[in-house]
Design a protein around this motif. Sequence first.
Motif, PDB file in Angstrom:
ATOM      1  N   VAL A 210       1.825  -0.972   7.230  1.00 33.37           N
ATOM      2  CA  VAL A 210       1.291  -2.209   7.817  1.00 33.37           C
ATOM      3  C   VAL A 210      -0.157  -2.428   7.382  1.00 33.37           C
ATOM      4  CG1 VAL A 210       0.818  -3.422  10.001  1.00 33.37           C
ATOM      5  CG2 VAL A 210       2.680  -1.767   9.911  1.00 33.37           C
ATOM      6  N   LEU A 211      -0.487  -3.687   7.098  1.00 32.21           N
ATOM      7  CA  LEU A 211      -1.889  -4.090   7.028  1.00 32.21           C
ATOM      8  C   LEU A 211      -2.164  -4.849   8.326  1.00 32.21           C
ATOM      9  CD1 LEU A 211      -2.460  -5.396   3.372  1.00 32.21           C
ATOM     10  CD2 LEU A 211      -2.820  -3.104   4.289  1.00 32.21           C
ATOM     11  N   GLN A 212      -2.959  -4.220   9.177  1.00 30.71           N
ATOM     12  CA  GLN A 212      -3.251  -4.813  10.493  1.00 30.71           C
ATOM     13  C   GLN A 212      -4.665  -5.370  10.450  1.00 30.71           C
ATOM     14  OE1 GLN A 212      -0.841  -4.851  12.892  1.00 30.71           O
ATOM     15  NE2 GLN A 212      -2.156  -6.155  14.149  1.00 30.71           N
ATOM     16  N   GLY A 223      -8.176  -5.732   6.532  1.00 29.05           N
ATOM     17  CA  GLY A 223      -6.876  -5.135   6.812  1.00 29.05           C
ATOM     18  C   GLY A 223      -6.989  -3.634   7.007  1.00 29.05           C
ATOM     19  N   ALA A 224      -6.702  -3.160   8.221  1.00 30.49           N
ATOM     20  CA  ALA A 224      -6.641  -1.717   8.454  1.00 30.49           C
ATOM     21  C   ALA A 224      -5.343  -1.207   7.834  1.00 30.49           C
ATOM     22  CB  ALA A 224      -6.675  -1.417   9.948  1.00 30.49           C
ATOM     23  N   VAL A 225      -5.454  -0.261   6.927  1.00 32.76           N
ATOM     24  CA  VAL A 225      -4.284   0.274   6.218  1.00 32.76           C
ATOM     25  C   VAL A 225      -3.641   1.351   7.080  1.00 32.76           C
ATOM     26  CG1 VAL A 225      -3.496   1.489   4.144  1.00 32.76           C
ATOM     27  CG2 VAL A 225      -5.329  -0.226   3.966  1.00 32.76           C
ATOM     28  N   LEU A 226      -2.488   1.008   7.655  1.00 35.07           N
ATOM     29  CA  LEU A 226      -1.757   1.965   8.492  1.00 35.07           C
ATOM     30  C   LEU A 226      -0.577   2.499   7.696  1.00 35.07           C
ATOM     31  CD1 LEU A 226      -1.791   0.046  11.908  1.00 35.07           C
ATOM     32  CD2 LEU A 226      -3.463   1.681  11.007  1.00 35.07           C
ATOM     33  N   LEU A 227      -0.594   3.794   7.451  1.00 29.68           N
ATOM     34  CA  LEU A 227       0.492   4.449   6.713  1.00 29.68           C
ATOM     35  C   LEU A 227       1.671   4.688   7.653  1.00 29.68           C
ATOM     36  CD1 LEU A 227      -1.711   7.146   4.908  1.00 29.68           C
ATOM     37  CD2 LEU A 227      -1.203   4.811   4.144  1.00 29.68           C
ATOM     38  N   VAL A 418      -5.263   7.719  12.876  1.00 33.05           N
ATOM     39  CA  VAL A 418      -6.399   6.979  12.300  1.00 33.05           C
ATOM     40  C   VAL A 418      -6.045   6.461  10.907  1.00 33.05           C
ATOM     41  CG1 VAL A 418      -8.806   7.145  11.532  1.00 33.05           C
ATOM     42  CG2 VAL A 418      -8.098   8.269  13.657  1.00 33.05           C
ATOM     43  N   MET A 419      -6.358   5.184  10.676  1.00 34.79           N
ATOM     44  CA  MET A 419      -6.019   4.491   9.425  1.00 34.79           C
ATOM     45  C   MET A 419      -6.480   5.243   8.173  1.00 34.79           C
ATOM     46  SD  MET A 419      -8.922   1.524   9.088  1.00 34.79           S
ATOM     47  CE  MET A 419     -10.671   1.962   9.017  1.00 34.79           C
ATOM     48  N   ALA A 420      -5.894   4.844   7.043  1.00 39.05           N
ATOM     49  CA  ALA A 420      -6.301   5.405   5.757  1.00 39.05           C
ATOM     50  C   ALA A 420      -7.588   4.748   5.266  1.00 39.05           C
ATOM     51  CB  ALA A 420      -5.184   5.198   4.734  1.00 39.05           C
ATOM     52  N   GLY A 421      -7.948   3.601   5.848  1.00 43.35           N
ATOM     53  CA  GLY A 421      -9.162   2.879   5.421  1.00 43.35           C
ATOM     54  C   GLY A 421      -8.902   1.391   5.498  1.00 43.35           C
ATOM     55  N   TYR A 422      -9.890   0.588   5.080  1.00 44.54           N
ATOM     56  CA  TYR A 422      -9.710  -0.861   5.035  1.00 44.54           C
ATOM     57  C   TYR A 422      -9.195  -1.272   3.660  1.00 44.54           C
ATOM     58  CZ  TYR A 422     -12.396  -1.160   9.384  1.00 44.54           C
ATOM     59  OH  TYR A 422     -12.826  -1.027  10.685  1.00 44.54           O
ATOM     60  N   TRP A 423      -8.251  -2.199   3.653  1.00 40.34           N
ATOM     61  CA  TRP A 423      -7.585  -2.656   2.426  1.00 40.34           C
ATOM     62  C   TRP A 423      -8.614  -3.168   1.418  1.00 40.34           C
ATOM     63  CZ3 TRP A 423      -3.249  -2.390  -0.172  1.00 40.34           C
ATOM     64  CH2 TRP A 423      -2.886  -3.394  -1.068  1.00 40.34           C
ATOM     65  N   GLN A 424      -8.715  -2.449   0.298  1.00 41.30           N
ATOM     66  CA  GLN A 424      -9.561  -2.823  -0.839  1.00 41.30           C
ATOM     67  C   GLN A 424     -11.029  -3.038  -0.459  1.00 41.30           C
ATOM     68  OE1 GLN A 424      -7.299  -6.159  -2.463  1.00 41.30           O
ATOM     69  NE2 GLN A 424      -6.079  -4.782  -3.720  1.00 41.30           N
TER      70      GLN A 424
END
Length: 559
Positions: A210-212, A223-227, A418-424
């Motif tokens: 998901v990109l939240q 976009g918070a990168v949720l794996l 915890v997210m992998a990071g913010y999208w790009q």
Amino acid sequence: MQERAWLAHYPEGIPAEIDLSRYTSLVALMEQAFAQHAGRVAFNFMGKDMSFAELDRFSQAFAAYLQSLGLAQGDRVALMMPNVPQYPVAVAAVLRAGLVIVNVNPLYTARELEHQLKDSGAKAIVIIENFASTLQQCIANTQVQHIVLCSMGDTLGWFKGKLVNHVVRNVKKLVPPFALPQAVAYKDALHKGESAPFTRPQIGPDDIAVLQYTGGTTGVSKGAVLLHRNVIANVLQAEAWYGPMLKGLLAGGEQIISVCALPLYHIFAFTVNMMLSMHIGGKNILIPNPRDLKATLKELSKQRFHTFPAVNTLFNGLAHHPDFDSVDWSHLKVSVGGGMAVQSAVAKLWLEKTGCPICEGYGLSETSPIVSCNPVAGKAFTGTIGLPVPSTDVILVDDDGFAVHGQSGEIAVKGPQVMAGYWQRPDETARVMTPDGYFRTGDIGTMDERGYFTIIDRKKDMVLVSGFNVYPNEVEEVIAQMPGVLECAVVGVPDEKTGEAVKLVVVVNNPQITEQAIRDFCKGKLTNYKHPKLIEFRQELPKTPVGKVLRRELRQSQA
């Protein structure tokens, strides 16, 4: 790492850690649920049930359709719908096809939608017709090539579906005119997918699910990168935390029924309502528009239910509604408050009227979302955000990121959710992650000797309106474009109904700029909850010596 003081105060039976190896992906979690609970009802909408078996069949057909469009693994698909059955079908389909979900607030304006579609690079969108005119206004500036168009009545059968669509389109006039000739109807997409080949992709825990999207201190939505493993971890953490309540009901063979009034595009409902319910074979009652309190209570009066996740505003609105007693609240076991602070007066009234306490939790889009929660079996309202959930470390840090003890500090979180990071956006990611892997939340808190955390302030200037983030920079940027506005600043002020409200302080050089003119200017540019509720005209704004507007001073001057 500090000693986790909270573990000694965990309710009996809740583990310190969860087993992260149980599922390799959300697809594995869902497919186990489809097989295990095939005959059970997964979702109820307007009196019509959808079973786990149907959800399995529909989502596989839809996944095949998405693959037939030539979408490659990892491509993004935007979902822009309220709580309708097509949402969980689309979620399961997108994930089964190896694609990435981009959750979109259906109330977005064309400007907000365009940013999210462009930023995510979404190639397809599943959208309900009520908001198709918004998409029409911006689609030419995006990479979206494929549109699947849903309607309110799609899943309700021929007669009821036609009737509901007629009322929505012609009586309530909730579908503004639009022209999207390339769009494919949801039912046609399912029909095509039934005869299309489906290729099962290899999906692992480190693939993006998901990109939240969440606001940023810069005003840019990120976009918070949720794996897959992030969301799985939070589902298992929620299951463990609900454990004491779940065990009793499940032992009696009862199906857990949840009220799904929070929007599924919001990560709280996405994880707690949809994914956790699927995992435990639960049923969700879908409420498409919870702001219509009368219709919500009418729907609930026909149902029995055990869990009710909501925000303070909704608990408060329902508890004060004259139709409240038409609902049988006697089966309600857990009311979870999140998204914004639960007010003690609301918690007291809810407990008096339902016999079920509001159990307050805390989370963020970046943490899938749950970080901490009060014990579900407690009757007393603590005013805290509770204890960190299993497998989660929470510390308080100073401005330099060093841990502090016995004093307030910024809440920082480390855990599998915890997210992998913010999208790009590696720069934005670096700004919120400490070198040892803690996510800095921007909320200032304290911890007592038992490990209970309390939020006392917000480091960021974000305004929290009924659980929705409003970032001042974004609102200021829009209003600053209005001819005659010299400068402006946006702050949050306390509000009885919504927790906080947006206040605009503005300096103008044109007497024709009235409150109404500003409100009219915001229409179509900002979602309603971002509109200023209070507007104050001033001769000048307070600033630092270098010219930075002092928002804190504006907040403090609020009577």
